[in-house]
Design a protein around this motif. Structure first.
Motif, PDB file in Angstrom:
ATOM      1  N   LYS A  33     -13.429  31.160 -35.088  1.00 42.36           N
ATOM      2  CA  LYS A  33     -14.713  31.143 -35.247  1.00 42.36           C
ATOM      3  C   LYS A  33     -15.325  31.909 -33.614  1.00 42.36           C
ATOM      4  CE  LYS A  33     -14.826  27.408 -38.548  1.00 42.36           C
ATOM      5  NZ  LYS A  33     -15.914  26.352 -38.666  1.00 42.36           N
ATOM      6  N   LYS A  34     -16.210  32.625 -34.015  1.00 38.80           N
ATOM      7  CA  LYS A  34     -17.071  32.900 -32.854  1.00 38.80           C
ATOM      8  C   LYS A  34     -17.145  32.580 -31.619  1.00 38.80           C
ATOM      9  CE  LYS A  34     -19.485  37.272 -31.664  1.00 38.80           C
ATOM     10  NZ  LYS A  34     -20.563  38.049 -32.002  1.00 38.80           N
ATOM     11  N   GLU A  35     -18.426  31.031 -32.112  1.00 40.95           N
ATOM     12  CA  GLU A  35     -18.652  30.152 -31.174  1.00 40.95           C
ATOM     13  C   GLU A  35     -17.710  29.430 -30.101  1.00 40.95           C
ATOM     14  OE1 GLU A  35     -20.561  26.437 -32.186  1.00 40.95           O
ATOM     15  OE2 GLU A  35     -20.050  27.209 -34.174  1.00 40.95           O
ATOM     16  N   TYR A  36     -16.345  29.187 -30.547  1.00 40.54           N
ATOM     17  CA  TYR A  36     -15.330  28.533 -30.309  1.00 40.54           C
ATOM     18  C   TYR A  36     -14.338  29.391 -28.833  1.00 40.54           C
ATOM     19  CZ  TYR A  36     -16.391  23.732 -32.565  1.00 40.54           C
ATOM     20  OH  TYR A  36     -17.120  22.920 -32.663  1.00 40.54           O
ATOM     21  N   VAL A  37     -13.910  30.981 -30.094  1.00 40.35           N
ATOM     22  CA  VAL A  37     -13.799  31.969 -29.053  1.00 40.35           C
ATOM     23  C   VAL A  37     -14.084  32.350 -27.822  1.00 40.35           C
ATOM     24  CG1 VAL A  37     -12.377  34.179 -29.312  1.00 40.35           C
ATOM     25  CG2 VAL A  37     -12.380  32.705 -31.331  1.00 40.35           C
ATOM     26  N   GLU A  38     -15.592  32.493 -28.009  1.00 38.29           N
ATOM     27  CA  GLU A  38     -16.258  32.771 -26.702  1.00 38.29           C
ATOM     28  C   GLU A  38     -16.317  31.321 -25.669  1.00 38.29           C
ATOM     29  OE1 GLU A  38     -20.294  34.348 -28.461  1.00 38.29           O
ATOM     30  OE2 GLU A  38     -19.773  35.804 -28.678  1.00 38.29           O
ATOM     31  N   ALA A  39     -16.304  30.220 -25.889  1.00 38.09           N
ATOM     32  CA  ALA A  39     -15.984  29.444 -24.870  1.00 38.09           C
ATOM     33  C   ALA A  39     -14.953  29.229 -24.748  1.00 38.09           C
ATOM     34  CB  ALA A  39     -16.318  28.330 -26.251  1.00 38.09           C
ATOM     35  N   ALA A  40     -14.039  29.859 -25.321  1.00 39.30           N
ATOM     36  CA  ALA A  40     -12.599  29.458 -24.666  1.00 39.30           C
ATOM     37  C   ALA A  40     -12.934  30.310 -23.232  1.00 39.30           C
ATOM     38  CB  ALA A  40     -11.595  29.791 -25.452  1.00 39.30           C
TER      39      ALA A  40
END
Length: 385
Positions: free
Chosen positions: A228-235
């Motif tokens: 999911k985009k929000e989690y990839v960006e957070a990582a």
């Protein structure tokens, strides 16, 4: 400079080996294809803005594998570390700066006790706490639900252990976790074959998944996360390059990538998705058959051929089971004799860390050069006689 008759290894006094163990970290990963080498060579011709390269390559990986978002990492373990970090911090710079101190954050990751494995340390590296649920016989869905509390950040799910007795299936774990508002981080490092299985994990609804390129034939030191985009960006906000931004000393600083590795990653994913996997496996099976035929008539030896299958590493294996008492040698002793001999041959002897196949030799023919199968067959027969 090395001389014409001297390799880079011999100049250093490093012994080359025949790799009959397979794609393995301690043996340097994979043997690259011409396409992967060409991608690395082309990357060497120019410099780029690394942030631009990471973002654009992540977008391309996502398109290739059918994910909402993706990001290159320095291997699957590093991907799990920055993913765990991102689940705790989001893109909050203050939280990112504070890791591995996690005061004020949701910092617990659940793991089914019967899924403990050597890489679950990835959770603790960025400062999170691992909380085991259930027992050695498994965990119930109710146990998982009841274990999710105010400090729970996520669930670690090593999907290669999903078939363990009593393990909660991934689909059920995802449903419970999402109902309770926590993220699911999937270790799927070698879950690449068959391609339908690979894609089914990516579309499973998992928030983040970590893959390694070495199992596709790529560099030992690169992989990718997707989800999911929000989690990839957070990582990504906890990755090595984020450390270069003012006021963001991210925990992922040590997991650095070079442009050559990133371009190699793209090349190897493209190659893997376009590959004739039936032919790839058939070639390995032919090598293993040469070895099997040479030792199958020996006393105290039983041959077992293990096919590549969903949920398992993407290659066939030859298991040589031995009666250690009658032979007068252990599998570990035979393994060491092959390593010490000339040429040095590396296999897996004595089974796995869980004592599976502990009286066996495990042989894989992933990166055999021409004639390696004959050499391995003759040396193995000698040690088993």
């Amino acid at each position: 400079m090395t001389s014409k008759d001297e390799s880079v290894y011999s100049e250093l006094g490093v012994r080359t080996i025949i790799n009959a163990r397979g794609t393995n970290t301690v043996l340097g990963g994979s043997r690259f294809s011409e396409k992967v080498l060409a991608a690395m060579q082309e990357a060497n011709t120019a410099h780029v803005d690394m942030e631009d390269l990471l973002v654009k390559s992540g977008e391309k990986i996502a398109r290739l594998v059918g994910a909402e978002a993706a990001f290159p990492t320095s291997g699957a373990f590093a991907g799990l570390v920055v993913s765990a970090a991102g689940i705790m911090t989001g893109t909050d710079r203050e939280k990112i700066m504070n890791l591995p101190k996690t005061k004020g954050m949701k910092n617990e990751f659940l793991l089914q006790k019967n899924m403990r494995y050597m890489f679950d340390r990835c959770i603790e590296v960025p400062g999170a706490k691992l909380k085991l649920i259930g027992d050695q016989h498994g965990a119930s869905s109710q146990t998982l639900s009841d274990s999710i509390g105010p400090k729970t950040a996520g669930l670690l799910y090593p999907v290669h252990l999903a078939s363990n007795e009593g393990a909660i299936p991934l689909a059920s774990a995802l449903s419970i976790a999402h109902e309770k508002g926590i993220a699911v981080l999937v270790d799927s490092a070698f879950q690449l074959y068959p391609l339908d299985h690979f894609r089914s994990l990516i579309t499973s609804g998992a928030d983040l998944l970590a893959f390694s390129s070495k199992y596709m034939g790529g560099p030992n030191s690169v992989g990718f996360i997707c989800g999911k985009k929000e989690y990839v960006e957070a990582a990504a906000s906890n990755s090595f390059l984020a450390y270069e931004r003012p006021g963001t000393f991210s925990v992922g600083r040590g997991y650095k990538l070079d442009r050559h590795e990133i371009t190699a990653l793209i090349a190897v994913i493209e190659e893997w998705l376009d590959m004739d996997h039936d032919n790839r496996i058939k070639t390995m099976e032919m090598h293993l058959q040469v070895i099997a035929e040479r030792v199958s008539d020996l006393p105290n030896v039983t041959i077992e051929e293990v096919a590549a299958a969903p949920g398992k590493p993407p290659w066939p294996q030859l298991l040589v089971h031995i009666d250690e008492n009658k032979l007068g040698k252990t599998a570990k002793q035979i393994e060491q004799a092959l390593i010490d001999g000339e040429p040095s041959i590396w296999i897996n002897g004595g089974g796995t860390a869980t004592n599976l196949n502990k009286n066996s030799l495990i042989i894989r023919a992933i990166d055999f050069a021409e004639g390696d199968d004959q050499i391995v067959a003759e040396r193995l027969r000698r040690e088993l006689t």
